[in-house]
Write a protein that holds these residues in place. Structure first.
Motif, PDB file in Angstrom:
ATOM      1  N   ASP A  94     -22.499 -23.992  24.665  1.00 38.80           N
ATOM      2  CA  ASP A  94     -22.683 -25.546  25.099  1.00 38.80           C
ATOM      3  C   ASP A  94     -21.282 -25.995  25.842  1.00 38.80           C
ATOM      4  N   ASP A 109     -18.544 -27.391  23.793  1.00 40.31           N
ATOM      5  CA  ASP A 109     -17.628 -26.504  23.018  1.00 40.31           C
ATOM      6  C   ASP A 109     -16.455 -25.871  23.565  1.00 40.31           C
ATOM      7  N   ARG A 168     -18.534 -26.082  33.443  1.00 35.14           N
ATOM      8  CA  ARG A 168     -19.926 -26.388  32.955  1.00 35.14           C
ATOM      9  C   ARG A 168     -20.489 -25.581  33.507  1.00 35.14           C
ATOM     10  N   GLU A 210     -23.130 -22.971  31.333  1.00 35.85           N
ATOM     11  CA  GLU A 210     -24.367 -23.061  31.477  1.00 35.85           C
ATOM     12  C   GLU A 210     -24.961 -21.517  31.507  1.00 35.85           C
TER      13      GLU A 210
END
Length: 87
Positions: free
Chosen positions: A62, A65, A53, A57
């Motif tokens: 995303d 995805d 994650r 970011e």
């Protein structure tokens, strides 16, 4: 009217009363090991998720995805630990 809790008139007594079998201890130890194993696996999975994650970011991808994250991590030369088996 008050009712006081009392033991039944014939309580079990004798040398075998209150003793647990060694199987009970074995079951408790096995359950403890299973719980620790599940906790360890959950921690590893959550750590991988957070790592992916944060990478997504930072690179404007995303977070849901998976293909894009896998490709970007492969391109960045990072080893994708989420695909390795831990069992």
């Amino acid at each position: 009217m008050w009712v006081v809790a009392q033991a039944p008139p014939e309580t079990p007594v004798g040398p075998e009363f209150g003793k647990a079998s060694p199987v009970g201890l074995f079951i408790l130890v096995v359950l403890g090991v299973v719980i620790l194993g599940i906790g360890y696996a959950f921690h590893r999975r959550l750590s991988r998720f957070n790592r992916r994650r944060l990478f997504a970011e930072q690179h404007g991808i995303d977070p849901f995805d998976r293909e894009a994250i896998d490709a970007a991590m492969e391109e960045a030369g990072l080893r994708d630990l989420s695909r390795t088996s831990y069992l």
